[in-house]
Motif scaffolding. Structure first.
Motif, PDB file in Angstrom:
ATOM      1  N   ALA A 129      42.309  43.747  44.441  1.00  0.00           N
ATOM      2  CA  ALA A 129      42.533  42.824  43.601  1.00  0.00           C
ATOM      3  C   ALA A 129      41.791  43.139  42.016  1.00  0.00           C
ATOM      4  N   PHE A 130      40.524  43.585  42.384  1.00  0.00           N
ATOM      5  CA  PHE A 130      39.696  43.662  41.315  1.00  0.00           C
ATOM      6  C   PHE A 130      40.025  44.886  40.362  1.00  0.00           C
ATOM      7  N   PRO A 131      40.537  46.029  40.871  1.00  0.00           N
ATOM      8  CA  PRO A 131      41.250  47.157  39.833  1.00  0.00           C
ATOM      9  C   PRO A 131      42.304  46.666  39.182  1.00  0.00           C
ATOM     10  N   SER A 132      43.063  45.867  39.858  1.00  0.00           N
ATOM     11  CA  SER A 132      44.365  45.206  39.053  1.00  0.00           C
ATOM     12  C   SER A 132      44.215  44.442  38.054  1.00  0.00           C
ATOM     13  N   LEU A 133      43.192  43.353  38.214  1.00  0.00           N
ATOM     14  CA  LEU A 133      42.848  42.394  37.183  1.00  0.00           C
ATOM     15  C   LEU A 133      42.008  43.114  36.251  1.00  0.00           C
ATOM     16  N   LYS A 134      41.459  44.184  36.371  1.00  0.00           N
ATOM     17  CA  LYS A 134      40.555  44.720  35.330  1.00  0.00           C
ATOM     18  C   LYS A 134      41.895  45.445  34.552  1.00  0.00           C
ATOM     19  N   ASN A 135      42.671  46.226  35.135  1.00  0.00           N
ATOM     20  CA  ASN A 135      43.762  47.068  34.433  1.00  0.00           C
ATOM     21  C   ASN A 135      44.615  46.035  33.691  1.00  0.00           C
ATOM     22  N   HIS A 136      44.727  44.875  33.765  1.00  0.00           N
ATOM     23  CA  HIS A 136      45.629  43.955  33.014  1.00  0.00           C
ATOM     24  C   HIS A 136      44.670  42.852  32.224  1.00  0.00           C
ATOM     25  N   GLY A 137      43.611  43.264  32.025  1.00  0.00           N
ATOM     26  CA  GLY A 137      42.625  42.569  31.242  1.00  0.00           C
ATOM     27  C   GLY A 137      42.620  41.082  31.650  1.00  0.00           C
ATOM     28  N   LEU A 138      42.364  40.658  32.918  1.00  0.00           N
ATOM     29  CA  LEU A 138      42.382  39.315  33.258  1.00  0.00           C
ATOM     30  C   LEU A 138      41.063  38.975  34.245  1.00  0.00           C
ATOM     31  N   LYS A 139      40.477  37.869  34.074  1.00  0.00           N
ATOM     32  CA  LYS A 139      39.261  37.545  34.950  1.00  0.00           C
ATOM     33  C   LYS A 139      39.811  36.618  36.098  1.00  0.00           C
ATOM     34  N   ALA A 140      38.889  36.418  36.913  1.00  0.00           N
ATOM     35  CA  ALA A 140      39.209  35.584  38.151  1.00  0.00           C
ATOM     36  C   ALA A 140      37.865  34.829  38.657  1.00  0.00           C
ATOM     37  N   THR A 141      38.013  33.975  39.545  1.00  0.00           N
ATOM     38  CA  THR A 141      36.891  33.382  40.267  1.00  0.00           C
ATOM     39  C   THR A 141      37.194  33.694  41.765  1.00  0.00           C
ATOM     40  N   PHE A 142      35.936  34.210  42.185  1.00  0.00           N
ATOM     41  CA  PHE A 142      36.144  34.379  43.697  1.00  0.00           C
ATOM     42  C   PHE A 142      35.033  33.425  44.260  1.00  0.00           C
ATOM     43  N   PHE A 143      35.423  32.844  45.080  1.00  0.00           N
ATOM     44  CA  PHE A 143      34.763  31.572  46.054  1.00  0.00           C
ATOM     45  C   PHE A 143      34.271  32.131  47.181  1.00  0.00           C
TER      46      PHE A 143
END
Length: 213
Positions: free
Chosen positions: A70-84
């Protein structure tokens, strides 16, 4: 709401295959969604100043595939996320390591509390529920350097007492597993989420249909 990003068990609807997740993140970027941290979500709800096409991407539990896929994909698309994350599982090999969590946080992701031991909070004594949340919070603050200001209830289970404990510990908001689009009218300690299971990109897009105009 995501859990595991993996194609190891097609029969488990908590697992979203990496290629499918990548397709979804690409779609969000192409359609100009604004990915928000929980701080930004709370501010938007309290002020009414909401960016165009807002989304909060969240992950429960803290599986190592979140970092790998998930992390590489989020970075590639300029997106942030919250990991609980379940903090007792950190560094055990199955869940993400503390180094992974620190790296993700430095890259703009948020690392937040899914309790220390993932026990259903509404079935615990007040003392044990407090301990489960507090130990998770302490680990995040002392080891990861996170503020630890947000909570995700294990299995979505909570009670009025759980909310009281969260407030005592300075938690600003909490997420449930109740389905739906979050609204300030839910109350910030009972935020709804949309569960993402394996689906076509058209099915994913349909979740947002009324927000695209």
């Amino acid at each position: 709401m995501y859990h595991s990003i993996s194609d190891e068990d097609p029969n488990n609807d908590l697992l979203v295959p990496p290629a499918m997740f990548e397709e979804q993140m690409a779609w969000l970027e192409e359609n100009n969604f604004t990915a928000m941290s929980m701080d930004e979500v709370l501010e938007a709800m309290e002020t009414g100043k909401v960016p165009k096409r807002p989304i909060a991407i969240t992950f429960d539990d803290g599986y190592s595939d979140n970092y790998i896929s998930a992390f590489p994909s989020l970075k590639n698309h300029g997106l942030k996320a919250t990991f609980f994350v379940i903090t007792d599982g950190v560094d055990d090999g199955y869940y993400m390591s503390s180094d992974m969590l620190k790296e993700m946080q430095e890259a703009g992701m948020s690392i937040e509390n899914h309790t220390a031991n993932h026990l259903e909070l509404d079935k615990l004594s007040r003392e044990d529920a407090y301990d489960s949340i507090k130990r998770g919070q302490d680990f995040l603050r002392n080891v990861i350097g996170s503020d630890g200001n947000y909570l995700c209830y294990p299995v979505g289970k909570y009670s009025n007492e759980t909310i009281e404990i969260a407030k005592e510990l300075g938690i600003k908001a909490a997420t449930t597993t109740q389905g739906g689009i979050s609204s300030i009218s839910d109350g910030v300690y009972q935020l709804k989420r949309v569960r993402i299971s394996p689906m076509s990109i058209d099915g994913f897009a349909a979740i947002f249909s009324e927000y695209i105009y």
